[in-house]
Design a protein around this motif. Structure first.
Motif, short mmCIF file in Angstrom:
data_model
loop_
_atom_site.label_atom_id
_atom_site.label_comp_id
_atom_site.label_asym_id
_atom_site.label_seq_id
_atom_site.Cartn_x
_atom_site.Cartn_y
_atom_site.Cartn_z
N LEU A 41 0.83 -1.21 0.00
CA LEU A 41 0.00 0.00 0.00
C LEU A 41 0.86 1.26 0.00
CD1 LEU A 41 -2.83 1.25 0.17
CD2 LEU A 41 -2.66 1.08 2.66
N LEU A 42 1.93 1.27 0.82
CA LEU A 42 2.82 2.43 0.89
C LEU A 42 3.56 2.65 -0.43
CD1 LEU A 42 4.29 1.97 4.48
CD2 LEU A 42 2.67 3.72 3.74
N LEU A 43 4.03 1.56 -1.04
CA LEU A 43 4.73 1.68 -2.33
C LEU A 43 3.79 2.20 -3.41
CD1 LEU A 43 6.91 -1.57 -2.32
CD2 LEU A 43 7.69 0.78 -2.01
N LEU A 44 2.54 1.71 -3.39
CA LEU A 44 1.55 2.18 -4.37
C LEU A 44 1.28 3.67 -4.18
CD1 LEU A 44 -0.49 1.53 -6.61
CD2 LEU A 44 -2.14 0.98 -4.79
N TRP A 45 1.10 4.07 -2.92
CA TRP A 45 0.87 5.48 -2.60
C TRP A 45 2.05 6.34 -3.06
CZ3 TRP A 45 -0.39 7.27 3.13
CH2 TRP A 45 -0.60 8.64 3.13
N GLU A 46 3.26 5.88 -2.76
CA GLU A 46 4.47 6.62 -3.15
C GLU A 46 4.55 6.79 -4.66
OE1 GLU A 46 8.13 8.59 -2.33
OE2 GLU A 46 6.74 7.75 -0.86
N SER A 47 4.32 5.71 -5.38
CA SER A 47 4.44 5.77 -6.85
C SER A 47 3.36 6.66 -7.45
CB SER A 47 4.36 4.36 -7.43
OG SER A 47 3.10 3.77 -7.15
N SER A 49 1.92 9.20 -6.03
CA SER A 49 2.25 10.60 -5.69
C SER A 49 3.38 11.11 -6.57
CB SER A 49 2.64 10.71 -4.22
OG SER A 49 1.56 10.35 -3.38
N ARG A 50 4.41 10.28 -6.75
CA ARG A 50 5.57 10.70 -7.51
C ARG A 50 5.25 10.90 -8.99
NH1 ARG A 50 9.15 12.91 -4.09
NH2 ARG A 50 9.54 11.54 -2.28
N THR A 51 4.32 10.12 -9.50
CA THR A 51 3.97 10.22 -10.93
C THR A 51 2.87 11.24 -11.18
OG1 THR A 51 2.43 8.35 -10.65
CG2 THR A 51 4.68 7.85 -11.42
N GLY A 52 2.36 11.85 -10.14
CA GLY A 52 1.33 12.88 -10.31
C GLY A 52 -0.06 12.34 -10.56
N MET A 53 -0.27 11.05 -10.35
CA MET A 53 -1.60 10.47 -10.56
C MET A 53 -2.57 10.83 -9.44
SD MET A 53 -0.61 6.73 -12.13
CE MET A 53 -2.31 6.39 -12.60
N ILE A 56 -0.51 15.69 -4.76
CA ILE A 56 0.38 15.62 -3.60
C ILE A 56 0.03 16.67 -2.56
CG2 ILE A 56 2.29 14.61 -4.91
CD1 ILE A 56 3.57 17.40 -4.96
N ARG A 57 -0.80 17.66 -2.93
CA ARG A 57 -1.24 18.63 -1.91
C ARG A 57 -2.12 17.96 -0.86
NH1 ARG A 57 -4.15 23.02 -5.45
NH2 ARG A 57 -4.91 21.06 -6.33
N PHE A 58 -2.89 16.96 -1.31
CA PHE A 58 -3.78 16.25 -0.39
C PHE A 58 -3.22 14.89 0.02
CE2 PHE A 58 -6.46 18.80 -3.31
CZ PHE A 58 -6.90 19.75 -2.39
N PHE A 59 -2.41 14.30 -0.83
CA PHE A 59 -1.83 12.98 -0.55
C PHE A 59 -0.32 13.05 -0.77
CE2 PHE A 59 -6.15 12.25 -2.08
CZ PHE A 59 -6.69 11.53 -1.01
N PRO A 60 0.41 13.68 0.16
CA PRO A 60 1.88 13.76 0.02
C PRO A 60 2.48 12.36 0.07
CG PRO A 60 1.20 14.49 2.20
CD PRO A 60 -0.05 14.31 1.41
N PRO A 61 3.59 12.13 -0.61
CA PRO A 61 4.20 10.79 -0.62
C PRO A 61 4.62 10.36 0.78
CG PRO A 61 5.66 12.41 -1.60
CD PRO A 61 4.36 13.09 -1.42
N PRO A 62 4.54 9.06 1.08
CA PRO A 62 4.93 8.56 2.40
C PRO A 62 6.34 8.95 2.80
CG PRO A 62 3.76 6.85 1.20
CD PRO A 62 3.96 7.99 0.24
N SER A 63 7.26 9.04 1.83
CA SER A 63 8.64 9.41 2.17
C SER A 63 8.69 10.83 2.75
CB SER A 63 9.52 9.33 0.92
OG SER A 63 9.00 10.15 -0.12
N ALA A 64 7.85 11.74 2.22
CA ALA A 64 7.81 13.10 2.76
C ALA A 64 7.19 13.12 4.16
CB ALA A 64 7.00 13.99 1.82
N ILE A 65 6.19 12.25 4.38
CA ILE A 65 5.57 12.16 5.70
C ILE A 65 6.57 11.63 6.72
CG2 ILE A 65 3.74 11.02 7.02
CD1 ILE A 65 2.09 10.98 4.41
#
Length: 273
Positions: A41-47, A49-53, A56-65
């Motif tokens: 789930l975290l990897l999916l969220w990260e990818s 967010s990083r690809t702009g799908m 990121i204003r509402f769902f920042p990538p887990p690495s930033a969190i």
């Protein structure tokens, strides 16, 4: 050769060893799946967010969190919020569990007490404790005590109901044998009612710890200046969503941790289950 294979095939120690290996393999697979699902789930969220799908204003990538989490640890903000919330959670949890267990045992053992207390519990239980928060604040102020009492009220009801149900489910033969052997009130409480009600009672306590975490978040959103719930609410209002997600993940983590601890206690107290 065939004879040796037959001996091995029917050797009870060999069969037991193979069965143990099979169970170990299944257990490792379960553990792997348990770890794999949140990582996926975290990897999916990260990818995403990083690809702009996703925005990121509402769902920042887990690495930033995670980075925000360590920043909050470094400046001491995290320790303050966690310390205050844990104090309120544990205080309210025990304040709700202890009277809940005692009253539940009394309700299960003594019919007059059950008939006297049950209407009060049934009338108060449907009222959300948070709906009574204004009255609690009037009575106990806006400090920690009001938060502790709010959590205690939420925890009390599942514990008292499950404890009473556990006592009522005890086989009557045990009660009759205890009476015939002249068991006193203390023996009924400690040697019959408490052990007999323990399986169902622990389920109520497990439910109570989950409710305590739900309640603390809502309680700290009102009239609080610290705590995980306050962190979530004030971060949302200031649109600091990374901090908000840190608070949400902390609540999720503590819920999982407390659940594991209670399950471990349950296994120690109820090894036959």
């Amino acid at each position: 050769m065939e004879k040796n294979e037959t001996v091995v095939r029917h050797d009870p120690f060999e069969i037991e060893r193979r069965e143990w290996k099979r169970r170990q393999t299944k257990e490792r697979l379960k553990q792997l799946l348990t770890i794999a699902s949140p990582i996926f789930l975290l990897l999916l969220w990260e990818s995403l967010s990083r690809t702009g799908m996703i925005d990121i204003r509402f769902f920042p990538p887990p690495s930033a969190i995670v980075g925000t989490f360590f920043e909050m640890i470094a400046n001491g903000e995290m320790a303050k919020h966690i310390g205050v919330s844990m104090y309120r959670i544990f205080g309210g949890f025990f304040l709700g569990v202890i009277p809940g267990v005692i009253i539940g045992l009394l309700m299960g053992l003594y019919t007059p007490i059950r008939h006297f207390v049950s209407p009060i519990i049934m009338a108060l239980m449907p009222i959300p404790t948070l709906a009574l928060l204004p009255i609690i604040i009037i009575l106990f102020g806006i400090g920690d005590l009001s938060k502790v009492v709010t959590i205690a009220g939420s925890v009390f009801f599942p514990v008292v109901i499950n404890t009473a149900a556990g006592v009522l489910n005890i086989d009557k033969n045990y009660l009759d044998v205890a009476k015939n052997y002249g068991a006193g009130k203390q023996d009924f409480f400690l040697k019959i009612a408490l052990p007999g009600a323990l399986p169902v009672m622990l389920e109520g306590i497990q439910m109570g710890q989950a409710i305590a975490l739900l309640t603390i978040v809502a309680a700290e959103m009102m009239g609080a200046t610290s705590g995980i719930g306050y962190l979530i609410w004030i971060s949302y209002k200031a649109f600091l969503l990374k901090k908000m997600y840190v608070g949400l993940i902390l609540i999720s983590f503590f819920g999982y941790l407390f659940s594991i601890l209670l399950r471990g206690i349950q296994k120690k107290l109820l090894p036959w289950r």
